[in-house]
Design a protein around this motif. Sequence first.
Motif, PDB file in Angstrom:
ATOM      1  N   ILE A   7       0.869  -1.178   0.000  1.00  0.00           N
ATOM      2  CA  ILE A   7       0.000   0.000   0.000  1.00  0.00           C
ATOM      3  C   ILE A   7       0.905   1.226   0.000  1.00  0.00           C
ATOM      4  O   ILE A   7       1.909   1.275   0.712  1.00  0.00           O
ATOM      5  N   VAL A   8       0.569   2.181  -0.838  1.00  0.00           N
ATOM      6  CA  VAL A   8       1.373   3.398  -0.975  1.00  0.00           C
ATOM      7  C   VAL A   8       0.589   4.574  -0.397  1.00  0.00           C
ATOM      8  O   VAL A   8      -0.605   4.719  -0.675  1.00  0.00           O
ATOM      9  N   TYR A   9       1.237   5.386   0.429  1.00  0.00           N
ATOM     10  CA  TYR A   9       0.574   6.559   0.984  1.00  0.00           C
ATOM     11  C   TYR A   9       1.539   7.739   0.977  1.00  0.00           C
ATOM     12  O   TYR A   9       2.746   7.569   1.069  1.00  0.00           O
ATOM     13  N   LYS A  10       0.968   8.927   0.858  1.00  0.00           N
ATOM     14  CA  LYS A  10       1.790  10.130   0.823  1.00  0.00           C
ATOM     15  C   LYS A  10       2.144  10.569   2.245  1.00  0.00           C
ATOM     16  O   LYS A  10       1.351  10.400   3.166  1.00  0.00           O
ATOM     17  N   GLY A  11       3.343  11.133   2.381  1.00  0.00           N
ATOM     18  CA  GLY A  11       3.936  11.604   3.630  1.00  0.00           C
ATOM     19  C   GLY A  11       3.117  11.602   4.888  1.00  0.00           C
ATOM     20  O   GLY A  11       3.318  10.750   5.749  1.00  0.00           O
ATOM     21  N   ILE A  12       2.163  12.530   5.021  1.00  0.00           N
ATOM     22  CA  ILE A  12       1.446  12.691   6.285  1.00  0.00           C
ATOM     23  C   ILE A  12       0.203  11.811   6.381  1.00  0.00           C
ATOM     24  O   ILE A  12      -0.444  11.767   7.422  1.00  0.00           O
ATOM     25  N   ASP A  13      -0.111  11.101   5.302  1.00  0.00           N
ATOM     26  CA  ASP A  13      -1.369  10.347   5.277  1.00  0.00           C
ATOM     27  C   ASP A  13      -1.536   9.404   6.457  1.00  0.00           C
ATOM     28  O   ASP A  13      -2.616   9.277   7.003  1.00  0.00           O
ATOM     29  N   LYS A  14      -0.482   8.699   6.842  1.00  0.00           N
ATOM     30  CA  LYS A  14      -0.628   7.678   7.868  1.00  0.00           C
ATOM     31  C   LYS A  14      -0.998   8.293   9.218  1.00  0.00           C
ATOM     32  O   LYS A  14      -1.686   7.686  10.023  1.00  0.00           O
ATOM     33  N   PHE A  15      -0.538   9.514   9.436  1.00  0.00           N
ATOM     34  CA  PHE A  15      -0.856  10.176  10.695  1.00  0.00           C
ATOM     35  C   PHE A  15      -2.244  10.790  10.646  1.00  0.00           C
ATOM     36  O   PHE A  15      -2.968  10.818  11.629  1.00  0.00           O
ATOM     37  N   TYR A  19      -6.190   4.408   8.928  1.00  0.00           N
ATOM     38  CA  TYR A  19      -6.649   3.192   8.268  1.00  0.00           C
ATOM     39  C   TYR A  19      -5.647   2.594   7.280  1.00  0.00           C
ATOM     40  O   TYR A  19      -5.960   1.622   6.611  1.00  0.00           O
ATOM     41  N   VAL A  20      -4.444   3.191   7.149  1.00  0.00           N
ATOM     42  CA  VAL A  20      -3.470   2.700   6.173  1.00  0.00           C
ATOM     43  C   VAL A  20      -3.136   1.230   6.426  1.00  0.00           C
ATOM     44  O   VAL A  20      -3.243   0.385   5.538  1.00  0.00           O
ATOM     45  N   GLY A  21      -2.717   0.904   7.653  1.00  0.00           N
ATOM     46  CA  GLY A  21      -2.380  -0.477   7.990  1.00  0.00           C
ATOM     47  C   GLY A  21      -3.575  -1.395   7.884  1.00  0.00           C
ATOM     48  O   GLY A  21      -3.462  -2.552   7.469  1.00  0.00           O
ATOM     49  N   ASP A  22      -4.744  -0.882   8.251  1.00  0.00           N
ATOM     50  CA  ASP A  22      -5.963  -1.680   8.200  1.00  0.00           C
ATOM     51  C   ASP A  22      -6.337  -2.040   6.773  1.00  0.00           C
ATOM     52  O   ASP A  22      -6.797  -3.143   6.493  1.00  0.00           O
ATOM     53  N   ARG A  23      -6.126  -1.101   5.850  1.00  0.00           N
ATOM     54  CA  ARG A  23      -6.427  -1.371   4.442  1.00  0.00           C
ATOM     55  C   ARG A  23      -5.486  -2.439   3.884  1.00  0.00           C
ATOM     56  O   ARG A  23      -5.887  -3.273   3.068  1.00  0.00           O
ATOM     57  N   VAL A  46       5.577   7.872   0.316  1.00  0.00           N
ATOM     58  CA  VAL A  46       6.196   8.671  -0.744  1.00  0.00           C
ATOM     59  C   VAL A  46       5.827  10.145  -0.552  1.00  0.00           C
ATOM     60  O   VAL A  46       4.811  10.468   0.048  1.00  0.00           O
ATOM     61  N   ARG A  47       6.682  11.015  -1.092  1.00  0.00           N
ATOM     62  CA  ARG A  47       6.361  12.446  -1.044  1.00  0.00           C
ATOM     63  C   ARG A  47       5.303  12.790  -2.076  1.00  0.00           C
ATOM     64  O   ARG A  47       4.373  13.536  -1.821  1.00  0.00           O
ATOM     65  N   GLU A  48       5.497  12.249  -3.265  1.00  0.00           N
ATOM     66  CA  GLU A  48       4.559  12.484  -4.360  1.00  0.00           C
ATOM     67  C   GLU A  48       4.405  11.199  -5.169  1.00  0.00           C
ATOM     68  O   GLU A  48       5.306  10.375  -5.204  1.00  0.00           O
ATOM     69  N   ILE A  49       3.249  11.049  -5.816  1.00  0.00           N
ATOM     70  CA  ILE A  49       3.027   9.908  -6.702  1.00  0.00           C
ATOM     71  C   ILE A  49       3.764  10.156  -8.014  1.00  0.00           C
ATOM     72  O   ILE A  49       3.647  11.230  -8.616  1.00  0.00           O
ATOM     73  N   ILE A  55       5.481   4.767  -7.861  1.00  0.00           N
ATOM     74  CA  ILE A  55       6.458   4.868  -6.770  1.00  0.00           C
ATOM     75  C   ILE A  55       7.825   5.271  -7.332  1.00  0.00           C
ATOM     76  O   ILE A  55       8.119   5.007  -8.497  1.00  0.00           O
ATOM     77  N   PRO A  56       8.690   5.913  -6.513  1.00  0.00           N
ATOM     78  CA  PRO A  56       9.998   6.372  -7.004  1.00  0.00           C
ATOM     79  C   PRO A  56      10.985   5.235  -7.248  1.00  0.00           C
ATOM     80  O   PRO A  56      10.766   4.089  -6.841  1.00  0.00           O
TER      81      PRO A  56
END
Length: 369
Positions: A7-15, A19-23, A46-49, A55-56
Amino acid sequence: MRVITVIVYKGIDKFANPYVGDRLDELNSLVKTLGWELVDSMEIKVREIVPGTYIPEGKIDELKEKSFLLGADAIIFYNDLSSRQIYNLSNRIDKKILTKVDIILMIFKDHAVSLEAKLQVELASLEVELPRLSGIGKAMEQIRGGIGLRGPGERETEIKKRHIKERIRTLKRKIEEIKKNRRLQLKERKNVFNACLVGYTNSGKSTIMNLLTKANVVEEDKLFSTLDTKTKRLFINGVFLTLTDTVGFIEDLPPQLIESFYSTLEVVKNANILLHVVDISYKFPEKRIEVVNEIIEDIFRRDNTEVPPMYYIFNKIDKIEDISVINRMAEKYFNGICISAKYSISVGKLHEILYDKAKEYYDKKSTLS
């Protein structure tokens, strides 16, 4: 099949989004439903998509190395990748690249029983494949430097796209015919009180259906074990009604799947009440309630009709260790009851709701007539 899930998420998304880990856990459950071997899971920040590969470079190299060392056959992304991104990642990592959409379609194909379900799965698969063919063609053109020449591969792609479009039209016609027949059947039942079970996948709808009607609907601790709607008769203290089981919902359900299964979900529009089954043992039950309610509201919004009364059935209380969870849900959802369908705990309360609402329905009809 040995797979790595991502699962890919942008910088602050997880905070900002817990639900990132749950997804990712949900994607892992989908993989296990297929019977595949999960060798690793990754959360990639990632910082940006990245437009071409999602992913980079550094993360691509990391995935390539990990998939080689673990002997993975495929990498499955929770995120919705474009056909170009899938094509580029597959070339770079040298592994099959799949997305959550692909996994859900595979599960649907395995679990489809009725003709309608099989047609809907095929339609959804083709709706996903069509734009991917176009995207792969563009990616190949960019690799050649945009010379503008059409090779045999491109001509074959165009032919395949035409065949897919023709098949999509045929499938839609066949599904529409089935839909018309079902509407006629529902018209014959219009004077019978109907309660419809709705809810997130694997919340226990089929268990409740079997418990109340002895319907022998497939019960499995897997996602999407039921794809076909099933309606059964039920008598409670002399009052006759019908109970309908429906396909379970899931977060971020691809629009192609919602559209393909919309005709099946239409049965909820004929319900007098909705029984929203919720797995209360899940760590974020309110989130799943929100997901299901949004889909239900969309179904009724299309025809500009009102959602029927909804009662929340908080199932699997046998798995709850913290009693405060039950108290919290009871306070928040006043029209809800807590049960364990597996162990028949407090099922009498569900009988009471069905009896009272069905009797109220028939008494009102009797008064009007």
